[in-house]
Write an enzyme that holds these catalytic residues in place. Structure first.
Site, PDB file in Angstrom:
ATOM      1  N   GLU A  63       0.872  -1.141   0.124  1.00  0.00           N
ATOM      2  CA  GLU A  63       0.166  -0.049   0.110  1.00  0.00           C
ATOM      3  C   GLU A  63       0.833   1.249  -0.006  1.00  0.00           C
ATOM      4  OE1 GLU A  63      -3.592   1.983   2.868  1.00  0.00           O
ATOM      5  OE2 GLU A  63      -2.549   0.379   3.599  1.00  0.00           O
ATOM      6  N   ASP A  74      -5.198   9.117   8.772  1.00  0.00           N
ATOM      7  CA  ASP A  74      -4.199   8.923   9.098  1.00  0.00           C
ATOM      8  C   ASP A  74      -3.896   9.321  10.752  1.00  0.00           C
ATOM      9  OD1 ASP A  74      -3.691   7.902   6.764  1.00  0.00           O
ATOM     10  OD2 ASP A  74      -2.467   9.897   6.001  1.00  0.00           O
TER      11      ASP A  74
END
Length: 282
Positions: A63, A74
């Site tokens: 990824e 995030d």
């Protein structure tokens, strides 16, 4: 090693989806291993070396993240890495070049946010992914539904697998809806919140995997899509627990990004990869 594919029907699958399906079908050990890399962190040259360490360490897929100024999914480690990359001048083009190099060895799934996809136009962006050899696309702020239809269609036309996410808070009915639209694999989030290392996996993660694998079962080929578990997996023990609970793949981000920021990034990420591989019985 499995010899039978667990991915979706090849009658619908594009090149990217087929490559992802093969990675999930032919991995060693108990589950596919999918490390995350922040493109351009701590710098472009080092991120290329880190990517090579992933491949050498047994990554089945990778990824690849594009640094972004306001990443809603995030956690602090990945966010800080993206900020450092942006401050160093890393661009979307730089990340595409890194992904193109990496895609020669493993399927690469790009993780980014909707603005970056929509700004050049969805057909243009999907075409760039195809031309650079990417296999899939994850856009966490573009949930399956009316807003995602054009993006999914553009990815399908380009042979790129659009990978949606489900979380512990996602209802059974919604999981079934998202699962039916998943290409390549379904990304199951192990915890509520952003990415980041946890001391132990949430008590909910077994239920997340169960629902991700069974919701909508019997609805056709899409019900067979593999499930990758991410958010919070930090070591081999966690990876083993995820595989034992039925995850077809484990996705590891923050722990590896933190390792990439150490004094010897290649040695640090290689050690983490070795621990994860052991946890998966390799």
């Amino acid at each position: 090693m499995s010899t039978e594919p667990t991915g979706t029907s090849t009658s619908r699958a594009g090149a990217g989806e087929e490559r992802i399906a093969a990675a999930f079908a032919n991995h060693e050990g108990t589950a596919a291993l999918m490390p995350y890399i922040m493109g351009g962190y701590p710098d472009l040259a080092t991120s290329r070396e880190v990517a090579r360490a992933y491949v050498d360490g047994g990554a089945d897929l990778v990824e690849l993240g594009i640094p972004y100024s306001d990443p809603l999914a995030d956690g602090p480690v990945v966010h800080a890495a993206g900020t450092d990359a942006l401050n160093a001048g890393v661009t979307v083009d730089d990340v595409f070049a890194l992904g193109e190099q990496l895609a020669a060895d493993v399927p690469v799934v790009l993780m980014t946010y909707a603005n970056i996809v929509l700004r050049p136009g969805i057909e243009v962006f999907a075409g760039r992914l195809r031309d650079a050899g990417f296999s899939g696309l994850i856009v966490p702020d573009l949930p399956i539904g009316e807003d995602s239809g054009d993006v999914v269609d553009a990815c399908d036309a380009a042979g790129i697998a659009f990978v949606p996410l489900v979380a512990p808070s996602t209802t059974e009915a919604r999981v079934a809806e998202v699962r039916s639209a998943a290409r390549g694999f379904l990304y199951a989030v192990s915890v509520t919140g952003t990415t980041g290392e946890r001391a132990s996996l949430s008590d909910q993660f077994e239920d997340v995997i169960r629902r991700a694998k069974t919701a909508g079962a019997g609805a056709g080929a899409a019900a067979e899509v593999p499930v990758g578990l991410g958010f919070g997996i930090a070591n081999g023990e966690h990876a083993a627990q995820a595989a034992a609970a039925g995850a077809d793949g484990v996705i590891v981000g923050s722990r590896l990004v933190r390792a990439a920021g150490e004094d010897d990034p290649v040695a640090a990420v290689s050690a983490v990869m070795a621990d994860l591989a052991r946890g998966l019985g390799r």
